[in-house]
Design an enzyme around this catalytic site. Structure first.
Site, PDB file in Angstrom:
ATOM      1  N   HIS A  30      -5.383  -0.264   3.874  1.00 38.62           N
ATOM      2  CA  HIS A  30      -4.576  -0.210   2.636  1.00 38.62           C
ATOM      3  C   HIS A  30      -5.196   0.789   1.660  1.00 38.62           C
ATOM      4  O   HIS A  30      -4.493   1.558   1.007  1.00 38.62           O
ATOM      5  CB  HIS A  30      -4.510  -1.582   1.960  1.00 38.62           C
ATOM      6  CG  HIS A  30      -3.668  -2.581   2.691  1.00 38.62           C
ATOM      7  ND1 HIS A  30      -2.318  -2.427   2.874  1.00 38.62           N
ATOM      8  CD2 HIS A  30      -3.981  -3.751   3.277  1.00 38.62           C
ATOM      9  CE1 HIS A  30      -1.841  -3.455   3.546  1.00 38.62           C
ATOM     10  NE2 HIS A  30      -2.832  -4.275   3.809  1.00 38.62           N
ATOM     11  N   THR A  66      -7.689  -4.236   5.073  1.00 41.35           N
ATOM     12  CA  THR A  66      -7.857  -3.914   3.650  1.00 41.35           C
ATOM     13  C   THR A  66      -8.308  -2.460   3.484  1.00 41.35           C
ATOM     14  O   THR A  66      -7.837  -1.737   2.599  1.00 41.35           O
ATOM     15  CB  THR A  66      -8.911  -4.859   3.016  1.00 41.35           C
ATOM     16  OG1 THR A  66      -8.469  -6.192   3.208  1.00 41.35           O
ATOM     17  CG2 THR A  66      -9.100  -4.585   1.538  1.00 41.35           C
TER      18      THR A  66
END
Ligand code: NAD
Ligand code: ZN
Length: 340
Positions: free
Chosen positions: A43, A40
Site C-alpha cells: 500500500h 501494508t
C-alpha cells in the site's frame, strides 16, 4: 546505513543512506537480517489513499523482520548482543486503561513500526525492549522474519475454538494461507478457502486447505452440499477485505456461528443485518497480535510440528526490492523475503 525510504509522496520506494538509529535507555538496537514484505508495505509502495493519509514522508518503512541484537540501553537487562529477535510491530502507550490491564493489543494509542515510526527495511532498527521478542533456538530464520503476519493469522485463527469445526477462510493471501495451516493444526474438520486467484488457491491447498473455491467459478453454498454440510460453517475467518466475500461468509455461516475479521475493507460494507440478528452470529474484529500470547502460541505450534514455510515463495536481496514489489503486485506470490 542503507534503508528503503518512502522519500516522496508518490508511488515507489528509494534505497537511501540514512543515519543509524540512536537508542534510548529502554531500547534495543537490532541488526536486521531478513525482512518480510507485507501488504501494508505494498500500500505504501503503491501510494494508495490509505498510505497518503497515514504515512509521513520521509519514512523508513517495513515491520516484518528477524535480526541480531547489537546494543541495549542501560535499563535493559533481558536482551544481550548476539540474541536472535523479531519486533512486535505495534508500539503501545503502556499507560492507557487497556495497557495497564495487560490488554496491550487493545491500546488506543498504537504506533506502527514502518508506518508512524522508523521501520525495519534497513540495516538497523531500534525498538523499545517491550517490543522485542526473543526467538527460541530452533525457530528457522525465514519463518522468524514473518512472525508478525503469522501472528495475524494465529490471532485470528485461534479467536474461536476450531477443534472438530468446519472453517471458512475468505482470502488466500499469505495470511489466509497461514491461517489454513493453523486451523488444520488446531483440529478443524473442513478448512475451505476462497479466493479469485487460482495461484493463491493452490498455495492454500498446499498449506492445509481441505477444499479451495475460486468464487468466480463456484459457489460456497454448492460446496457445502458437496461436502455434506447441512447447517453452514461454524467459524469464518475473513482475510480478504472484500465486501462480497464478507457477505458470502455471512450467508454460509451456521446459526450461532463465529466470525473473526482481519481483512481491511477499503470501503464501507453494507450487509443484511437480519442474518447477524436472526442467526445470532458473533463478529469479532482483529488487529495485530496479542502481546505476547500470540507470539508464545506461534512458537509452541512450530515446535510442535506446524509448518508454515511453504508460504514463503520468494527470497531476494534487499537491493532487488523493485522486483519484490512487482511480484507482490502480480498476485503470484506468497510471502516475499528480503535478505539484508
Ligand atoms: P492479500 O491482499 O495478499 O490477500 C487478500 C486475498 O483476498 C487476495 O489473494 C485476493 O485475491 C483475495 N480476494 C479478493 N477478492 C476476494 C473475494 N471476493 N473472495 C475471496 N478472496 C478474495 O492480504 P494478506 O497480506 O494475506 O492480508 C489479508 C488481509 O488482512 C488484507 O485485507 C490485509 O489488509 C489485512 N490485514 C489486517 C491486519 C490487521 O491487523 N487487521 C494485519 C495485516 C493484514
Ligand atoms: Zn495503551
Amino acid at each position: 546505513m542503507k534503508a528503503l525510504v518512502k522519500k516522496h509522496a508518490e508511488p515507489g520506494l528509494w534505497l537511501e543512506d540514512v543515519p543509524e538509529p540512536k537508542i534510548g535507555i529502554n531500547d534495543v538496537l537490532i541488526k536486521v537480517d531478513r525482512t518480510g514484505v507485507c501488504g501494508t508495505d505494498l500500500h505504501i509502495y503503491n501510494w494508495d489513499d490509505w498510505a497518503k493519509k497515514t504515512i509521513p514522508v520521509p519514512m523508513v518503512v517495513g515491520h516484518e523482520f528477524v535480526g541480531d541484537v547489537v546494543e541495549v540501553g542501560s535499563n535493559v537487562n533481558d536482551f544481550h548482543p548476539g540474541e536472535v529477535v523479531s519486533g512486535e510491530g505495534h508500539v503501545v502507550c503502556g499507560r492507557c486503561r487497556n495497557c495497564l490491564a495487560g490488554r496491550r493489543h487493545l491500546c488506543a494509542h498504537t504506533e506502527g513500526v514502518g508506518v508512524n515510526r522508523p521501520g525495519a527495511f534497513a540495516e538497523y532498527v531500534s525498538l523499545p525492549m517491550s517490543n522485542v521478542w526473543h526467538h527460541a533456538d530452533d525457530i528457522d530464520r525465514d519463518v522468524a522474519s514473518i512472525f508478525d503476519p503469522f501472528g495475524n493469522a494465529v490471532h485470528t485463527a485461534l479467536s474461536f475454538p476450531v477443534l472438530g469445526e468446519d472453517v471458512l477462510i475468505t482470502g488466500a493471501g499469505p495470511i489466509g494461507c497461514m491461517a489454513a495451516a493453523v486451523v488444520r493444526y488446531a483440529g478443524a474438520r473442513y478448512v475451505v478457502v476462497t479466493d479469485v486467484n487460482d495461484w493463491r488457491l493452490e498455495l492454500a491447498q498446499r498449506m492445509g486447505a481441505t477444499r479451495t473455491i475460486n468464487v468466480k467459478q463456484e459457489r460456497i453454498a454448492d460446496i457445502q452440499t458437496e461436502l455434506g454440510m447441512k447447517e453452514g460453517f461454524d467459524v469464518g475467518l475473513e482475510m480478504s477485505g472484500n465486501p462480497s466475500a464478507f457477505r458470502e461468509m455471512l450467508a454460509n455461516t451456521c446459526h450461532g456461528g463465529k466470525i473473526a475479521m482481519l481483512g481491511i475493507p477499503s470501503e464501507e460494507i453494507a450487509i443484511d443485518w437480519n442474518e447477524v440478528v436472526f442467526n445470532m452470529l458473533t463478529i469479532k474484529g482483529i488487529y495485530g497480535r496479542e502481546m505476547y500470547e500470540t507470539w508464545y502460541a506461534m512458537t509452541v505450534m512450530l515446535q510442535g510440528g506446524l509448518n508454515i514455510s511453504p508460504v514463503i515463495t520468494h527470497r531476494l536481496d534487499y537491493t532487488e526490492y523493485e522486483q519484490a514489489f512487482k511480484l507482490m503486485n502480480s498476485g503470484q506470490s506468497g510471502k516475499v523475503i528480503l535478505k539484508w
